[in-house]
Write a protein that holds these residues in place. Sequence first.
Motif, mmCIF file in Angstrom:
data_model
loop_
_atom_site.group_PDB
_atom_site.id
_atom_site.type_symbol
_atom_site.label_atom_id
_atom_site.label_comp_id
_atom_site.label_asym_id
_atom_site.label_seq_id
_atom_site.Cartn_x
_atom_site.Cartn_y
_atom_site.Cartn_z
ATOM 1 N N LYS A 178 1.075 -12.910 4.683
ATOM 2 C CA LYS A 178 0.081 -12.341 3.763
ATOM 3 C C LYS A 178 -1.164 -13.232 3.718
ATOM 4 O O LYS A 178 -2.291 -12.763 3.861
ATOM 5 C CB LYS A 178 0.710 -12.213 2.371
ATOM 6 N N LEU B 141 5.150 -14.352 2.797
ATOM 7 C CA LEU B 141 3.993 -14.871 2.050
ATOM 8 C C LEU B 141 2.976 -15.501 2.994
ATOM 9 O O LEU B 141 1.767 -15.264 2.875
ATOM 10 C CB LEU B 141 4.451 -15.932 1.052
ATOM 11 N N ASP C 52 4.217 -10.260 -5.515
ATOM 12 C CA ASP C 52 3.092 -10.742 -4.702
ATOM 13 C C ASP C 52 2.648 -9.678 -3.700
ATOM 14 O O ASP C 52 2.213 -10.006 -2.595
ATOM 15 C CB ASP C 52 3.472 -12.025 -3.946
ATOM 16 N N GLY C 53 2.824 -8.428 -4.063
ATOM 17 C CA GLY C 53 2.397 -7.335 -3.177
ATOM 18 C C GLY C 53 3.342 -7.058 -2.031
ATOM 19 O O GLY C 53 3.028 -6.277 -1.144
ATOM 20 N N ILE C 54 4.523 -7.715 -2.035
ATOM 21 C CA ILE C 54 5.455 -7.546 -0.913
ATOM 22 C C ILE C 54 6.769 -6.929 -1.410
ATOM 23 O O ILE C 54 7.436 -7.515 -2.264
ATOM 24 C CB ILE C 54 5.752 -8.914 -0.238
ATOM 25 N N PRO C 55 7.131 -5.769 -0.895
ATOM 26 C CA PRO C 55 8.420 -5.187 -1.291
ATOM 27 C C PRO C 55 9.569 -5.952 -0.648
ATOM 28 O O PRO C 55 9.505 -6.327 0.520
ATOM 29 C CB PRO C 55 8.348 -3.754 -0.740
ATOM 30 N N ASN C 56 10.615 -6.194 -1.434
ATOM 31 C CA ASN C 56 11.794 -6.904 -0.940
ATOM 32 C C ASN C 56 12.923 -5.894 -0.766
ATOM 33 O O ASN C 56 13.526 -5.434 -1.728
ATOM 34 C CB ASN C 56 12.186 -7.989 -1.943
ATOM 35 N N MET C 57 13.191 -5.564 0.492
ATOM 36 C CA MET C 57 14.187 -4.545 0.815
ATOM 37 C C MET C 57 15.534 -5.153 1.212
ATOM 38 O O MET C 57 16.413 -4.465 1.728
ATOM 39 C CB MET C 57 13.670 -3.645 1.952
ATOM 40 N N LYS D 129 0.838 -1.180 0.000
ATOM 41 C CA LYS D 129 0.000 0.000 0.000
ATOM 42 C C LYS D 129 0.891 1.255 0.000
ATOM 43 O O LYS D 129 2.053 1.202 0.416
ATOM 44 C CB LYS D 129 -0.898 0.015 1.236
ATOM 45 N N GLN E 117 0.642 -4.634 6.601
ATOM 46 C CA GLN E 117 1.616 -4.153 5.614
ATOM 47 C C GLN E 117 2.918 -4.922 5.809
ATOM 48 O O GLN E 117 3.593 -4.751 6.817
ATOM 49 C CB GLN E 117 1.858 -2.649 5.787
ATOM 50 N N ILE E 118 3.244 -5.773 4.848
ATOM 51 C CA ILE E 118 4.367 -6.696 4.999
ATOM 52 C C ILE E 118 5.581 -6.214 4.207
ATOM 53 O O ILE E 118 5.455 -5.790 3.059
ATOM 54 C CB ILE E 118 3.954 -8.103 4.516
ATOM 55 N N VAL E 119 6.736 -6.280 4.837
ATOM 56 C CA VAL E 119 7.985 -5.905 4.167
ATOM 57 C C VAL E 119 9.005 -7.020 4.384
ATOM 58 O O VAL E 119 9.248 -7.439 5.515
ATOM 59 C CB VAL E 119 8.541 -4.566 4.712
ATOM 60 N N ASN E 120 9.585 -7.488 3.287
ATOM 61 C CA ASN E 120 10.626 -8.525 3.347
ATOM 62 C C ASN E 120 11.960 -7.810 3.571
ATOM 63 O O ASN E 120 12.512 -7.211 2.655
ATOM 64 C CB ASN E 120 10.613 -9.270 1.993
ATOM 65 N N THR E 121 12.434 -7.838 4.816
ATOM 66 C CA THR E 121 13.676 -7.134 5.102
ATOM 67 C C THR E 121 14.383 -7.721 6.315
ATOM 68 O O THR E 121 13.846 -8.570 7.024
ATOM 69 C CB THR E 121 13.421 -5.605 5.280
ATOM 70 N N SER F 92 15.654 -2.841 8.397
ATOM 71 C CA SER F 92 16.517 -2.206 7.391
ATOM 72 C C SER F 92 15.697 -1.569 6.281
ATOM 73 O O SER F 92 14.679 -2.114 5.857
ATOM 74 C CB SER F 92 17.433 -3.238 6.736
ATOM 75 N N ASN F 93 16.175 -0.457 5.824
ATOM 76 C CA ASN F 93 15.557 0.271 4.712
ATOM 77 C C ASN F 93 14.119 0.710 5.004
ATOM 78 O O ASN F 93 13.276 0.748 4.115
ATOM 79 C CB ASN F 93 15.642 -0.545 3.413
#
Lengths: 133, 220
Positions: free
Chosen positions: B91, B88, A111-116, A2, B102-106, B110-111
């Motif tokens: 989610k 995933l 898949d709607g997920i940001p990879n940081m 989002k 609100q999911i963030v792969n980190t 970080s970032n």
Amino acid sequence: MKLITHNILQNNMKDGKKGYPLVLQATKIDKVIAEFNQEFLLRMLDRLEYHVLIHALEMIGMKDFLPIILPENCSEDEAFMKNLHHALLEIDIIEGELICPESGRKFPIKDGIPNMLLTDEEEMAVDSEPKSK
Amino acid sequence: MNSSTFDFSTPDLGPESNKLKDKFYPPSEDTYLLLDSLEKDSFIIHKLNPLISLEVGCGSGIITTFLARMLGPNCIYFATDINHYACLATKYTTEYNKCSVQIVNTDLVSNTKLHKFVDLLVFNPPYVVTSEVEVGGCGIEASWAGGADGRVVTNRLLSQIPNLLSPTGVFYLLLIKQNKPEEVREYLEGFDIKGELVMERRAANEHLFVYRYQRNKCVY
Ligand SMILES: C[S@@+](CC[C@H](N)C(=O)[O-])C[C@H]1O[C@@H](n2cnc3c(N)ncnc32)[C@H](O)[C@@H]1O
């Protein structure tokens, strides 16, 4: 992802450059329905970078959606609050990329997920730098 | 609000998450102790009226789902994990339970730009004492491998806690005895953040603790 999340993502760089806001390129966008909550939105406005939200909307071609300057007495402006809600919580970036404005570094959205995370190559480049710790 | 109106039931993960079984950390004794601690503290948490919630290392997503049910739409829920499959699973679990997260792969936070932002922070870390080489992966091993004292990953988050917590922010952390909880308490005390034990439990061969940390100046 989002647009509220875009508001808090950054490329934390060591050289003191901002890495913010990230450029957003969306190749797949969904619309979802989220529960409207005026109190939440008003509190969130205090912590939000409003101009970054406007910028994000521009980058996905939804420019005229919200006023560039936050209106005064916005709590009484029902149409504004509805649009703010939609902009923050109902536009879902499913696929795309976030790009650091300074370094050009790319972060994929899948898949709607940001990879940081750093990629393996980037990780190696970081490891070979002298550690500041 | 009367606490009997809150939904404290243990969330189901749903079919999509279950398909990813073995790729993320399944809800376990430590998970349940954290859920019980959040339930026990629900009055305190409600009183703080958090706007921004963050779970680091969300795994299956069960804890974030529990929080979203408990606190409702007055709050935004961020969740991070270093393991793509955990993101995933989170989610799918949150979608199955009709919660917006609100999911963030980190790596930890970080970032992200969450400076003095977080009102409610939860971390059930990889806490098992292991060799250093096991630490630092992005797969299922990241769920438990904690290196020396089982504290290597936790320590990296601890050093950021003073920056992350909002003035009234509260941080829930699960530890085991080998993690030396007293040392963690003293470390945060050095930043004027006080720690209190919320719950402890012996499960199989582990002695689990959940601590609540808050700034000393915080009045609620
Ligand atoms: C003990 S499991 C807890 C999972 C879930 N929160 C629960 O309570 O069931 C630890 C979680 O932290 C994640 N993790 C480990 N190291 C991490 C890091 N550096 N950054 C983000 N997440 C991490 C793991 O992938 C795993 O999902």
